[in-house]
Design a protein around this motif. Structure first.
Motif, PDB file in Angstrom:
ATOM      1  N   ASP A 105     -20.212   5.573 -20.397  1.00  0.00           N
ATOM      2  CA  ASP A 105     -19.929   5.561 -18.955  1.00  0.00           C
ATOM      3  C   ASP A 105     -18.513   6.051 -18.682  1.00  0.00           C
ATOM      4  OD1 ASP A 105     -22.428   4.559 -18.403  1.00  0.00           O
ATOM      5  OD2 ASP A 105     -21.761   2.463 -18.404  1.00  0.00           O
ATOM      6  N   PRO A 106     -18.290   6.571 -17.471  1.00  0.00           N
ATOM      7  CA  PRO A 106     -16.911   6.866 -17.074  1.00  0.00           C
ATOM      8  C   PRO A 106     -16.093   5.574 -17.031  1.00  0.00           C
ATOM      9  CG  PRO A 106     -18.489   7.904 -15.582  1.00  0.00           C
ATOM     10  CD  PRO A 106     -19.270   6.968 -16.435  1.00  0.00           C
ATOM     11  N   VAL A 107     -14.816   5.715 -17.219  1.00  0.00           N
ATOM     12  CA  VAL A 107     -13.930   4.559 -17.072  1.00  0.00           C
ATOM     13  C   VAL A 107     -14.034   4.050 -15.636  1.00  0.00           C
ATOM     14  CG1 VAL A 107     -11.515   3.827 -17.082  1.00  0.00           C
ATOM     15  CG2 VAL A 107     -12.355   5.400 -18.833  1.00  0.00           C
ATOM     16  N   ARG A 108     -14.119   2.752 -15.481  1.00  0.00           N
ATOM     17  CA  ARG A 108     -14.283   2.173 -14.148  1.00  0.00           C
ATOM     18  C   ARG A 108     -12.985   1.503 -13.709  1.00  0.00           C
ATOM     19  NH1 ARG A 108     -19.329   1.035 -11.581  1.00  0.00           N
ATOM     20  NH2 ARG A 108     -18.982   0.001  -9.583  1.00  0.00           N
ATOM     21  N   ILE A 109     -12.364   2.075 -12.689  1.00  0.00           N
ATOM     22  CA  ILE A 109     -11.139   1.511 -12.115  1.00  0.00           C
ATOM     23  C   ILE A 109     -11.529   0.758 -10.844  1.00  0.00           C
ATOM     24  CG2 ILE A 109      -8.865   2.044 -11.156  1.00  0.00           C
ATOM     25  CD1 ILE A 109      -8.963   4.674 -12.800  1.00  0.00           C
ATOM     26  N   THR A 110     -11.036  -0.451 -10.703  1.00  0.00           N
ATOM     27  CA  THR A 110     -11.333  -1.270  -9.522  1.00  0.00           C
ATOM     28  C   THR A 110     -10.022  -1.706  -8.897  1.00  0.00           C
ATOM     29  OG1 THR A 110     -13.340  -2.104 -10.612  1.00  0.00           O
ATOM     30  CG2 THR A 110     -12.554  -3.312  -8.690  1.00  0.00           C
ATOM     31  N   MET A 111      -9.929  -1.556  -7.573  1.00  0.00           N
ATOM     32  CA  MET A 111      -8.691  -1.903  -6.885  1.00  0.00           C
ATOM     33  C   MET A 111      -8.994  -2.727  -5.639  1.00  0.00           C
ATOM     34  SD  MET A 111      -6.390   1.582  -7.203  1.00  0.00           S
ATOM     35  CE  MET A 111      -7.256   2.426  -5.887  1.00  0.00           C
ATOM     36  N   TYR A 112      -8.267  -3.819  -5.490  1.00  0.00           N
ATOM     37  CA  TYR A 112      -8.299  -4.633  -4.274  1.00  0.00           C
ATOM     38  C   TYR A 112      -6.968  -4.419  -3.572  1.00  0.00           C
ATOM     39  CZ  TYR A 112     -12.511  -6.917  -5.968  1.00  0.00           C
ATOM     40  OH  TYR A 112     -13.801  -7.167  -6.409  1.00  0.00           O
ATOM     41  N   VAL A 113      -7.021  -3.829  -2.381  1.00  0.00           N
ATOM     42  CA  VAL A 113      -5.796  -3.413  -1.703  1.00  0.00           C
ATOM     43  C   VAL A 113      -5.756  -3.924  -0.269  1.00  0.00           C
ATOM     44  CG1 VAL A 113      -5.584  -1.332  -3.123  1.00  0.00           C
ATOM     45  CG2 VAL A 113      -6.807  -1.207  -0.939  1.00  0.00           C
ATOM     46  N   ASP A 114      -4.545  -4.136   0.194  1.00  0.00           N
ATOM     47  CA  ASP A 114      -4.285  -4.505   1.585  1.00  0.00           C
ATOM     48  C   ASP A 114      -3.375  -3.417   2.148  1.00  0.00           C
ATOM     49  OD1 ASP A 114      -2.958  -5.660   3.928  1.00  0.00           O
ATOM     50  OD2 ASP A 114      -3.814  -7.581   3.310  1.00  0.00           O
ATOM     51  N   TYR A 115      -3.750  -2.847   3.287  1.00  0.00           N
ATOM     52  CA  TYR A 115      -3.001  -1.703   3.817  1.00  0.00           C
ATOM     53  C   TYR A 115      -1.646  -2.088   4.409  1.00  0.00           C
ATOM     54  CZ  TYR A 115      -7.237   0.913   2.948  1.00  0.00           C
ATOM     55  OH  TYR A 115      -8.327   1.496   2.326  1.00  0.00           O
ATOM     56  N   LEU A 116      -1.300  -3.377   4.371  1.00  0.00           N
ATOM     57  CA  LEU A 116       0.037  -3.794   4.772  1.00  0.00           C
ATOM     58  C   LEU A 116       0.854  -4.264   3.562  1.00  0.00           C
ATOM     59  CD1 LEU A 116       1.780  -4.039   7.321  1.00  0.00           C
ATOM     60  CD2 LEU A 116       0.967  -6.390   7.583  1.00  0.00           C
ATOM     61  N   CYS A 117       0.272  -4.173   2.391  1.00  0.00           N
ATOM     62  CA  CYS A 117       0.913  -4.635   1.147  1.00  0.00           C
ATOM     63  C   CYS A 117       1.822  -3.537   0.601  1.00  0.00           C
ATOM     64  CB  CYS A 117      -0.170  -5.018   0.136  1.00  0.00           C
ATOM     65  SG  CYS A 117       0.357  -5.104  -1.570  1.00  0.00           S
ATOM     66  N   ASP A 118       3.135  -3.805   0.573  1.00  0.00           N
ATOM     67  CA  ASP A 118       4.065  -2.759   0.133  1.00  0.00           C
ATOM     68  C   ASP A 118       3.931  -2.471  -1.362  1.00  0.00           C
ATOM     69  OD1 ASP A 118       5.112  -5.192  -0.611  1.00  0.00           O
ATOM     70  OD2 ASP A 118       6.979  -4.982   0.510  1.00  0.00           O
ATOM     71  N   THR A 119       3.575  -3.481  -2.166  1.00  0.00           N
ATOM     72  CA  THR A 119       3.365  -3.227  -3.591  1.00  0.00           C
ATOM     73  C   THR A 119       2.135  -2.348  -3.802  1.00  0.00           C
ATOM     74  OG1 THR A 119       4.316  -5.413  -4.054  1.00  0.00           O
ATOM     75  CG2 THR A 119       3.183  -4.311  -5.867  1.00  0.00           C
ATOM     76  N   CYS A 120       1.123  -2.541  -2.947  1.00  0.00           N
ATOM     77  CA  CYS A 120      -0.058  -1.669  -3.003  1.00  0.00           C
ATOM     78  C   CYS A 120       0.347  -0.225  -2.728  1.00  0.00           C
ATOM     79  CB  CYS A 120      -1.105  -2.113  -1.970  1.00  0.00           C
ATOM     80  SG  CYS A 120      -1.743  -3.784  -2.188  1.00  0.00           S
ATOM     81  N   ALA A 121       1.228  -0.047  -1.751  1.00  0.00           N
ATOM     82  CA  ALA A 121       1.687   1.303  -1.410  1.00  0.00           C
ATOM     83  C   ALA A 121       2.488   1.912  -2.553  1.00  0.00           C
ATOM     84  CB  ALA A 121       2.516   1.260  -0.125  1.00  0.00           C
ATOM     85  N   PRO A 190       2.955   0.727   7.871  1.00  0.00           N
ATOM     86  CA  PRO A 190       4.086   0.136   8.595  1.00  0.00           C
ATOM     87  C   PRO A 190       4.745  -0.965   7.769  1.00  0.00           C
ATOM     88  CG  PRO A 190       2.021  -0.785   9.400  1.00  0.00           C
ATOM     89  CD  PRO A 190       1.647   0.263   8.385  1.00  0.00           C
ATOM     90  N   ASP A 191       5.931  -1.369   8.177  1.00  0.00           N
ATOM     91  CA  ASP A 191       6.622  -2.456   7.496  1.00  0.00           C
ATOM     92  C   ASP A 191       6.001  -3.796   7.872  1.00  0.00           C
ATOM     93  OD1 ASP A 191       8.432  -0.726   6.292  1.00  0.00           O
ATOM     94  OD2 ASP A 191       9.846  -0.850   7.977  1.00  0.00           O
ATOM     95  N   GLN A 192       5.995  -4.710   6.916  1.00  0.00           N
ATOM     96  CA  GLN A 192       5.565  -6.067   7.233  1.00  0.00           C
ATOM     97  C   GLN A 192       6.531  -6.674   8.238  1.00  0.00           C
ATOM     98  OE1 GLN A 192       4.614  -8.706   3.963  1.00  0.00           O
ATOM     99  NE2 GLN A 192       3.962  -6.991   2.661  1.00  0.00           N
ATOM    100  N   GLY A 193       5.993  -7.490   9.136  1.00  0.00           N
ATOM    101  CA  GLY A 193       6.823  -8.101  10.164  1.00  0.00           C
ATOM    102  C   GLY A 193       6.916  -7.287  11.430  1.00  0.00           C
ATOM    103  N   THR A 194       6.372  -6.062  11.417  1.00  0.00           N
ATOM    104  CA  THR A 194       6.289  -5.254  12.632  1.00  0.00           C
ATOM    105  C   THR A 194       4.866  -5.365  13.185  1.00  0.00           C
ATOM    106  OG1 THR A 194       5.563  -3.211  11.544  1.00  0.00           O
ATOM    107  CG2 THR A 194       7.939  -3.648  11.610  1.00  0.00           C
ATOM    108  N   SER A 195       4.667  -4.805  14.358  1.00  0.00           N
ATOM    109  CA  SER A 195       3.333  -4.877  14.972  1.00  0.00           C
ATOM    110  C   SER A 195       2.362  -3.889  14.338  1.00  0.00           C
ATOM    111  CB  SER A 195       3.430  -4.622  16.486  1.00  0.00           C
ATOM    112  OG  SER A 195       4.004  -3.349  16.740  1.00  0.00           O
ATOM    113  N   GLY A 196       2.869  -2.980  13.534  1.00  0.00           N
ATOM    114  CA  GLY A 196       1.985  -2.014  12.880  1.00  0.00           C
ATOM    115  C   GLY A 196       1.507  -0.932  13.836  1.00  0.00           C
ATOM    116  N   LEU A 197       0.574  -0.134  13.373  1.00  0.00           N
ATOM    117  CA  LEU A 197       0.020   0.926  14.213  1.00  0.00           C
ATOM    118  C   LEU A 197      -0.935   0.333  15.236  1.00  0.00           C
ATOM    119  CD1 LEU A 197      -0.852   3.597  11.467  1.00  0.00           C
ATOM    120  CD2 LEU A 197       1.288   3.298  12.728  1.00  0.00           C
ATOM    121  N   THR A 198      -0.971   0.941  16.406  1.00  0.00           N
ATOM    122  CA  THR A 198      -1.948   0.533  17.411  1.00  0.00           C
ATOM    123  C   THR A 198      -3.324   1.072  17.029  1.00  0.00           C
ATOM    124  OG1 THR A 198      -1.638   2.523  18.748  1.00  0.00           O
ATOM    125  CG2 THR A 198      -0.148   0.659  19.182  1.00  0.00           C
ATOM    126  N   ASP A 199      -4.354   0.599  17.709  1.00  0.00           N
ATOM    127  CA  ASP A 199      -5.695   1.124  17.443  1.00  0.00           C
ATOM    128  C   ASP A 199      -5.753   2.629  17.723  1.00  0.00           C
ATOM    129  OD1 ASP A 199      -6.662  -1.285  16.624  1.00  0.00           O
ATOM    130  OD2 ASP A 199      -7.725  -1.763  18.481  1.00  0.00           O
TER     131      ASP A 199
END
Length: 305
Positions: A105-121, A190-199
């Motif tokens: 089988d191909p190597v299987r990479i699995t990632m759990y990410v949060d789009y506000l997580c700076d370490t994820c970025a 966006p940075d944590q602690g800000t309102s982030g992007l609007t819809d």
């Protein structure tokens, strides 16, 4: 002489007193009736208010415990599997565990990410193009699970949840562009602690990625937060220890990165060289062992307003 006049006067006074007593008794009786009526009205009114309050609370509770609707068909286990050509592949009925990985089988990479997580970025910035090169060539697949662990870190706007919902909208309506959209969301994190992007900004960001299909439906999905409840439910499951593709029983927080089920321990700083070495080690002697010097393919471009 008789006392008749005096007796008549006494009798008249008695009659007047009796009449006054009867009037007072009738007044008291009427007052009691009015008081009983007032109390009854208050009791009925209070009962109506209480019933209305109970009905509202019941509706809120019912809505809160109502199970989330199904997620995108491409995310049956909470994540989308990207394969050769950076296109999604249909998930199997059960996510593979480390012991279920065949050498062919191909190597299987699995990632759990949060789009506000700076370490994820940071991990994305260091390794996204390398992962894309492995997946695009067929040497690996990557499962991407958007979660919303940091929902309370955006001044009440729930950016983490809204961004994960936007990703799910793309997985549903334009899955071939999911990997590129995933890159774009981290590029504009966006940075944590800000309102982030609007819809509206999320809509422009996501639908501005090259090749995205069904843009109108994706915009509606983002505005309606179609998959927000589903993302919230999946996040609760994951943080509670239900982690598909892993033998872990406790979620360490995002980003969680696994290769053939083996957890990658993040370095400081996060480097591509370290992750390449881990991929080769986790892949072992598999025929699909990727080259740590694979040449990355250009990532899809994104334009955002």
């Amino acid at each position: 002489m008789t006392n008749r006049p005096e007796g008549d006067a006494r009798a008249a006074r008695n009659e007047r007193r009796e009449a006054a007593r009867q009037r007072a008794q009738r007044a008291r009786t009427q007052q009691k009736r009015r008081q009983r009526g007032t109390r009854l009205g208050l009791q009925i009114g209070l009962g109506v208010v209480l019933l209305a309050a109970v009905a509202v609370v019941t509706l809120v509770l019912v809505d809160s415990v109502k199970p989330a609707g199904p997620g995108p068909s491409t995310m049956s286990q909470g994540g989308i599997t990207i394969g050769e050509g950076l296109r999604p592949v249909r998930a199997s009925s059960s996510s593979p565990t480390p012991d279920a990985t065949d050498a062919s089988d191909p190597v299987r990479i699995t990632m759990y990410v949060d789009y506000l997580c700076d370490t994820c970025a940071q991990f994305e910035d260091a390794n996204s193009e390398y992962i894309a090169s492995l997946v695009d060539s067929g040497a690996a697949t990557v499962d991407i699970h958007p979660v919303a662990v940091l929902t309370n870190r955006s001044q009440g706007t729930k950016y983490s949840l809204r961004a994960a919902n936007a990703a799910a909208c793309v997985a549903d309506r334009s899955p071939d562009q999911f990997y590129a959209v995933n890159q774009a969301l981290f590029a504009r994190q966006p940075d944590q602690g800000t309102s982030g992007l609007t819809d509206a900004q999320l809509e422009r960001l996501v639908t501005g990625v090259d090749g995205v299909q069904d843009a109108a439906a994706i915009r509606d999905c983002i505005q309606d937060q179609t998959y927000a409840k589903w993302v919230d439910e999946r996040t609760a499951d994951v943080t509670g220890g239900d982690i598909p593709g892993s033998s872990l029983d406790e979620f360490p927080g995002p980003p969680l990165v696994l290769v053939n089920g083996k957890q990658y321990e993040l370095t400081a700083p996060i480097t591509n060289d370290d992750f390449r070495t881990f991929v080769v080690s986790a892949a072992g002697a598999s025929d699909a062992t990727p080259s740590p010097t694979a040449t990355p393919t250009p990532s899809a471009s994104a334009s955002a307003g």
